[in-house]
Design a protein around this motif. Sequence first.
Motif, PDB file in Angstrom:
ATOM      1  N   ARG A 190      -6.678  -0.501  -2.196  1.00 24.97           N
ATOM      2  CA  ARG A 190      -6.258   0.164  -3.434  1.00 24.97           C
ATOM      3  C   ARG A 190      -7.400   0.247  -4.442  1.00 24.97           C
ATOM      4  O   ARG A 190      -7.551   1.239  -5.142  1.00 24.97           O
ATOM      5  CB  ARG A 190      -5.053  -0.557  -4.025  1.00 24.97           C
ATOM      6  CG  ARG A 190      -3.767  -0.225  -3.278  1.00 24.97           C
ATOM      7  CD  ARG A 190      -2.643  -1.179  -3.628  1.00 24.97           C
ATOM      8  NE  ARG A 190      -1.373  -0.731  -3.085  1.00 24.97           N
ATOM      9  CZ  ARG A 190      -1.031  -0.801  -1.803  1.00 24.97           C
ATOM     10  NH1 ARG A 190      -1.882  -1.290  -0.916  1.00 24.97           N
ATOM     11  NH2 ARG A 190       0.138  -0.371  -1.384  1.00 24.97           N
ATOM     12  N   GLY A 228      -9.161   3.705  -5.720  1.00 24.71           N
ATOM     13  CA  GLY A 228      -9.158   3.960  -7.161  1.00 24.71           C
ATOM     14  C   GLY A 228     -10.539   4.076  -7.773  1.00 24.71           C
ATOM     15  O   GLY A 228     -10.658   4.322  -8.968  1.00 24.71           O
ATOM     16  N   PRO A 288     -15.456   5.968 -13.654  1.00 17.77           N
ATOM     17  CA  PRO A 288     -13.996   6.068 -13.769  1.00 17.77           C
ATOM     18  C   PRO A 288     -13.312   5.327 -12.621  1.00 17.77           C
ATOM     19  O   PRO A 288     -13.788   5.345 -11.487  1.00 17.77           O
ATOM     20  CB  PRO A 288     -13.725   7.574 -13.682  1.00 17.77           C
ATOM     21  CG  PRO A 288     -14.917   8.141 -12.990  1.00 17.77           C
ATOM     22  CD  PRO A 288     -16.082   7.241 -13.318  1.00 17.77           C
ATOM     23  N   ALA A 289     -12.216   4.648 -12.937  1.00 19.31           N
ATOM     24  CA  ALA A 289     -11.442   3.930 -11.922  1.00 19.31           C
ATOM     25  C   ALA A 289      -9.996   3.845 -12.380  1.00 19.31           C
ATOM     26  O   ALA A 289      -9.715   3.760 -13.576  1.00 19.31           O
ATOM     27  CB  ALA A 289     -12.018   2.542 -11.692  1.00 19.31           C
ATOM     28  N   SER A 290      -9.107   3.878 -11.404  1.00 17.56           N
ATOM     29  CA  SER A 290      -7.678   3.796 -11.691  1.00 17.56           C
ATOM     30  C   SER A 290      -7.000   3.085 -10.528  1.00 17.56           C
ATOM     31  O   SER A 290      -7.162   3.487  -9.374  1.00 17.56           O
ATOM     32  CB  SER A 290      -7.111   5.205 -11.859  1.00 17.56           C
ATOM     33  OG  SER A 290      -5.716   5.160 -11.977  1.00 17.56           O
ATOM     34  N   PHE A 291      -6.249   2.021 -10.813  1.00 19.47           N
ATOM     35  CA  PHE A 291      -5.593   1.273  -9.743  1.00 19.47           C
ATOM     36  C   PHE A 291      -4.580   2.155  -9.022  1.00 19.47           C
ATOM     37  O   PHE A 291      -3.756   2.814  -9.661  1.00 19.47           O
ATOM     38  CB  PHE A 291      -4.907   0.021 -10.285  1.00 19.47           C
ATOM     39  CG  PHE A 291      -4.353  -0.840  -9.191  1.00 19.47           C
ATOM     40  CD1 PHE A 291      -5.189  -1.650  -8.442  1.00 19.47           C
ATOM     41  CD2 PHE A 291      -3.005  -0.821  -8.897  1.00 19.47           C
ATOM     42  CE1 PHE A 291      -4.692  -2.435  -7.411  1.00 19.47           C
ATOM     43  CE2 PHE A 291      -2.490  -1.599  -7.874  1.00 19.47           C
ATOM     44  CZ  PHE A 291      -3.338  -2.405  -7.128  1.00 19.47           C
ATOM     45  N   GLN A 292      -4.659   2.154  -7.710  1.00 16.49           N
ATOM     46  CA  GLN A 292      -3.775   2.981  -6.889  1.00 16.49           C
ATOM     47  C   GLN A 292      -2.581   2.161  -6.417  1.00 16.49           C
ATOM     48  O   GLN A 292      -2.724   1.273  -5.586  1.00 16.49           O
ATOM     49  CB  GLN A 292      -4.547   3.527  -5.686  1.00 16.49           C
ATOM     50  CG  GLN A 292      -5.754   4.352  -6.053  1.00 16.49           C
ATOM     51  CD  GLN A 292      -5.375   5.564  -6.874  1.00 16.49           C
ATOM     52  OE1 GLN A 292      -4.618   6.410  -6.440  1.00 16.49           O
ATOM     53  NE2 GLN A 292      -5.899   5.644  -8.079  1.00 16.49           N
ATOM     54  N   ARG A 293      -1.404   2.465  -6.949  1.00 13.26           N
ATOM     55  CA  ARG A 293      -0.195   1.745  -6.538  1.00 13.26           C
ATOM     56  C   ARG A 293       0.197   2.105  -5.110  1.00 13.26           C
ATOM     57  O   ARG A 293       0.718   1.291  -4.374  1.00 13.26           O
ATOM     58  CB  ARG A 293       0.963   2.060  -7.475  1.00 13.26           C
ATOM     59  CG  ARG A 293       0.802   1.484  -8.851  1.00 13.26           C
ATOM     60  CD  ARG A 293       2.038   1.802  -9.670  1.00 13.26           C
ATOM     61  NE  ARG A 293       2.306   0.893 -10.737  1.00 13.26           N
ATOM     62  CZ  ARG A 293       2.718  -0.348 -10.624  1.00 13.26           C
ATOM     63  NH1 ARG A 293       2.883  -0.876  -9.458  1.00 13.26           N
ATOM     64  NH2 ARG A 293       2.959  -1.086 -11.679  1.00 13.26           N
TER      65      ARG A 293
END
Length: 97
Positions: A32, A36, A74-79
């Motif tokens: 994840r 992300g 840029p980073a975003s946690f992937q559920r």
Amino acid sequence: MASRWAPCSSARACSAANATPRRWRLVHLVARLIEGGFRLLDCQFMTEHLRSFGAVEIAREEFRTLLADAIDRPASFQRELGGADPCAIVQDSTRTS
């Protein structure tokens, strides 16, 4: 200490003989994070378990440099992984050839 998604570490965790719940959870977390766009995982302290995944100790100055670079991306946690195989994600990201 930090890990930079070290090569070959996830293959061991994903094999049937080694796929303990603890290893499987770490593989899912790392998959994840990779998906992300995260670049660094701060482990805080080294254990044999983390070392078996390829975690490496790095000097404070190197960590600070890597952290500064990671913060600028840029980073975003992937559920969700959209059906993707977490082992394949980790293994694909660690190929060094």
